[in-house]
Design a protein around this motif. Sequence first.
Motif, PDB file in Angstrom:
ATOM      1  N   VAL A  64     -12.193   5.870   0.868  1.00 40.35           N
ATOM      2  CA  VAL A  64     -12.510   7.343   0.625  1.00 40.35           C
ATOM      3  C   VAL A  64     -13.387   7.788  -0.132  1.00 40.35           C
ATOM      4  N   CYS A  75      -3.604   6.876  -0.751  1.00 41.90           N
ATOM      5  CA  CYS A  75      -4.882   7.044  -0.108  1.00 41.90           C
ATOM      6  C   CYS A  75      -4.909   5.742   0.763  1.00 41.90           C
ATOM      7  N   LEU A  91      -6.088   7.220  -4.492  1.00 44.49           N
ATOM      8  CA  LEU A  91      -7.527   7.460  -3.661  1.00 44.49           C
ATOM      9  C   LEU A  91      -7.928   5.861  -3.968  1.00 44.49           C
TER      10      LEU A  91
END
Length: 850
Positions: free
Chosen positions: A88, A46, A81
């Motif tokens: 993030v 992500c 992440l």
Amino acid sequence: MPRVLLLGAACVFLFARVPPAHPLQEMHVSRETIGKISAASKMMRCSAAMDILFLLDGSHSVGKASFERSKRFAITVCDALDISQERVRVGAMQFGSAPHLEFPLDAFPTRQEVKAQVKRMIFKGGRTETGLALKRLLHGGFPGGRNGSVPQLLVIVTDGKSQGHVASPAKQLKERGVTVFAVGVRFPRWEELHALASEPWEQHVLLAEQVEDATNGLLSTLASSALCTIHAPDCRVEAHPCERRTLETVRELAGSAPCWRGSRQTDAVLAARCPFYSWKKVLLSHPATCYRTTCPGPCDARPCQNGGTCVPEGLDRYHCLCPLAFGGEANCAPKLSLECRIDVLFLLDSSAGTTLEGFLRAKAFVKRFAQALLSEDSPARVGVAWYSRELVVAVPVGEYQDVPDLVRSLDHIPFSAGPTLTGSALQQATERGFGSAIRAGQDRPRRVLVLLTESRSQDEVAGPARRARARELLVLGVGSEAVRAELEEITGSPKHTMVYTDSQDLFNQIPELQGKLCSRPRPGCQAQSLDLVFLLDASSSVGPENFAHMQSFLRSCALRFDVNPDVTQVGLVVYGSRVQVAFGLDAHPTRAAVLRAMSQAPYLGGVGSAGTALLHVHDQVMTVQRGARPGVPKALVMLTGGRGVEDATVPAQKLRDNGVSVLVVGMGPVLRDALRRLAGPRDSLIHVAAYADLQYHQDAVIEWICGEARRPVNLCKPSPCMNEGTCVLQNGSYRCECRGGWEGPHCENRVLRGDAPQALGSHQEPAGRQWLGQKSSSDGQASLAGKGRRLLGELGPASTPSEPASPSDKHLHWSPAVCPSQGGCYRPGWQPQHRGSSGGRRFSAARSGF
């Protein structure tokens, strides 16, 4: 009250106050899927800008052990992440009796720092005040966040047993655009988790006890919003059926026991029987849907052959557990060899239509074939050629020194990327592809041409392929589904065509190719009893030249059978302007007579009706009165050009329902839909591209006929009973139930006035024989005195035929029920049984399946 009584009363009271249920809910999928989910969670990343706040329940109801599992879940999510100030940001808050900020979102700019800080979180205990933590976020926002300019995610990890109300503050947070994930821990209260989470619940309610599954579920939901991605292109988010389980503790009445209770009226203690209960745990299952990301595993392609078990080792590695016979081979590959004496030329398509990938796939296939099947003492010799515009023989047949030398030679074959001229390559391969390998006479080995292509030809292939087969060259085709029709036209038979879907499927074709290379024409089913009728299209749509091809094909087929009245009977019907029985089943008792009669079958011309012809076979040929034998398998092979078959589907099914197997052999470049409907099952249809190619399909036709000859049969199909009598199976044999006015084993005798049954005719024969009727001369065959005689009836006085008693008696009928003790009416498939002192023998079916 005595202390003992007080203790008993207290136990009853406390036991009755035990909570009735402890819910437990888990995701359940197969072990293989769990492995794929776990692997996929490690491949997801992500990188989009977003703020993620972990809100961890640190209350006493959760406990320290479950709090540690909550931390592990948060750390596992952080591994996926891309944590930085620009992308993030991650923060954490713990709540119990009051919320406590562990670290804000802008405190740590790297993944390692965030994970280290999560590990240092200390369990605090206290009440479960989830609502207070949500209200703090409503008033103060995400600490260290970007004020809603990027997506905000709140991940609540809790057992769902809050002391306050949570629905209202959770709703307000979601209305502000915050995406809420509710992750259960320990024994969660799922109703509260649903109230906390965003919708749909299937994608936002998870279980932290299964860390990798919950991580995958969270990241899969973010991937559907384009916030997370997965690097492997074949991975995707799918809805998997799963099972959620709830473990409930229920109370059951177990019985009663004496107890003592005080009375309000007096100080006395009364004795009574009090109920006591038992508790048990009940597991309830509920179907659900899990949205998870899965990736193809290394074992999905089933690389282990011959019953081997594939064991994955990470994302892209595996090993095979092989059976003992294949333990030393890679992927449990078959231990094959080419023991037949053949010359094989592999013809590789190197054109632009096949593409470089397809060409490399074909070269890899030949390499594996050589490594698996060839050896120094192998009688087979192999060569390799490639083509595009012209044919180039890279490895002449039989001129390589050893298998490694052959494999090295393949590496130097170039990719041409020119036009796809398969027809020209076939012609050149036929003329010069085998070179010095060609030897004359019986010393010449079988020659085989194996074509590998994934592209349709840009020139005509039918003519060159037909000339190759005419030179006794076996042509086999290996290609993709897109060229199946062209390969069947080139090889002349679907049996000589192999189609694959991917590289692994292509390599799996090696054992099948080995079988086709070493297969030889097998003899017909010599020992099987069979009534076989050929139905020949003699209409003008076929033409006399093509009709001659079909006659030649029939004669070749007849040579594969033992034609005599005790084994195989053969009949022939032709149709065109009319339907004509060339000869019936019992007309010719020898193979030589059948071959002569096939050559004399007339070409009729005109417009043919296949439906009318099939009905004629049903009514006038495949009947016991016309020579068909009860208890003997029956098959019809129909050869047609495909015209005039629109009305034939129902008559063909009528034959099948009457115990007659039907094979349709359709000729022509295009297979008509009417022929497909007529053929019924797929294995009862053979398509031949041209009449001249019939000879290449003889093995397939004989194989089908012999397969039908081995099937169990029904003695009453077709019915052996005459004059509308009913056939009834009985103890492995049959009997005929006659209609009024008829008697006899097969309802062949008319009951005359005075209740005196009389056999047909008035002349007396010597004792021991009884003859029935006179064979119809409508088909130009011999009368009763000829080879069509059949014995019928009981021993004793009998009569020779005169005028038949009814029209149905005009045809000769053979009965398997009774034969004289001396005579030649015994048939294979019938078992003699002695019958009293009369010397006669009664026969019953000995075939299997009755």
